[in-house]
Design an enzyme around this catalytic site. Sequence first.
Site, PDB file in Angstrom:
ATOM      1  N   ASP A  88       0.827  -1.214   0.000  1.00 12.89           N
ATOM      2  CA  ASP A  88       0.000   0.000   0.000  1.00 12.89           C
ATOM      3  C   ASP A  88       0.863   1.266   0.000  1.00 12.89           C
ATOM      4  OD1 ASP A  88      -2.282   1.518   0.074  1.00 12.89           O
ATOM      5  OD2 ASP A  88      -2.586   1.321   2.234  1.00 12.89           O
ATOM      6  N   HIS A 136       2.715   3.461  -9.047  1.00 13.94           N
ATOM      7  CA  HIS A 136       2.479   2.039  -9.291  1.00 13.94           C
ATOM      8  C   HIS A 136       3.676   1.398 -10.003  1.00 13.94           C
ATOM      9  CE1 HIS A 136      -1.460   2.335  -7.660  1.00 13.94           C
ATOM     10  NE2 HIS A 136      -1.958   3.063  -8.635  1.00 13.94           N
ATOM     11  N   LEU A 188      10.596 -20.831  -4.634  1.00 10.43           N
ATOM     12  CA  LEU A 188       9.726 -19.884  -3.922  1.00 10.43           C
ATOM     13  C   LEU A 188       8.359 -19.934  -4.579  1.00 10.43           C
ATOM     14  CD1 LEU A 188       9.333 -17.274  -2.049  1.00 10.43           C
ATOM     15  CD2 LEU A 188       9.884 -15.959  -4.092  1.00 10.43           C
TER      16      LEU A 188
END
Length: 242
Positions: A12, A29, A123
């Site tokens: 965020d 972004h 991962l």
Amino acid sequence: MSTPAHVAIIMDGNGRWAKARGLPRLAGHKAGVEALRRTVRSASDLGIRWLTVYAFSSENWSRPASEVSDLLGLLKIFIRRDLAELHRSGVRVRVIGERENLKPDIRVLLEEAESLTIGNTALNLVIAFNYGSRDEIVRAVRRIAQQAADGQLDPESIALDTVTGALDTAGIPDPDLVIRTSGEVRLSNFLLWQAAYSELVFLPCFWPDFTHELFADALRQFASRERRFGGLAEIGALSSSA
Ligand code: FPP
């Protein structure tokens, strides 16, 4: 130090990061995508097995159309540009969230990312896209109810595992640690069922400023917490005093 197997992140603060620099939100972004790239590398280096990131929520559609289209564009670029690299690094990609109503080009990309990397084990990167916990739970309930209506499931036999297995996260361990950047202190409809016993760490930095060091700090905070899962601490001490 105990390392969490699964870390989930609410990325965020991209918009505020951009605003603080007098830049358009898209720049925030884009910087957020860079931070995501760094974080995937850090997660591997820090010994984390599962990393879930909140990339686009079911509620994000209510943003202005131009921003929605920017975010969708960034997801496409991220998958197109980074998929080969993720695959080379042994990352398995999985996507959670509502998929049926997405445009076919995005659906195909998400499926491609999952199928290309299905055999990887270094991962697990779980991308929450068009994801909202309440929506996920509604879809799970619908699936379970359908099985009951079809006579394949006795309602009396519905248990924790039935619900867990009907969620988008079926087969994914619950997050041990949820990190949220930007100083907001809430879960915002993210992994509400799965985070029932997660440790929560809220960081004041905006997502684009998230670094390896801040990640390592969050893991140190996690290691200092005592997890009881509703039980009692120090069972040994209690029984010896009884
Ligand atoms: C929150 O910042 C972030 C999002 C809504 C999207 C998270 C997206 C990225 C990190 C980049 C995209 C990555 C992919 C893979 C698509 P905000 O816009 O809510 O920031 P604000 O609260 O400061 O306005």
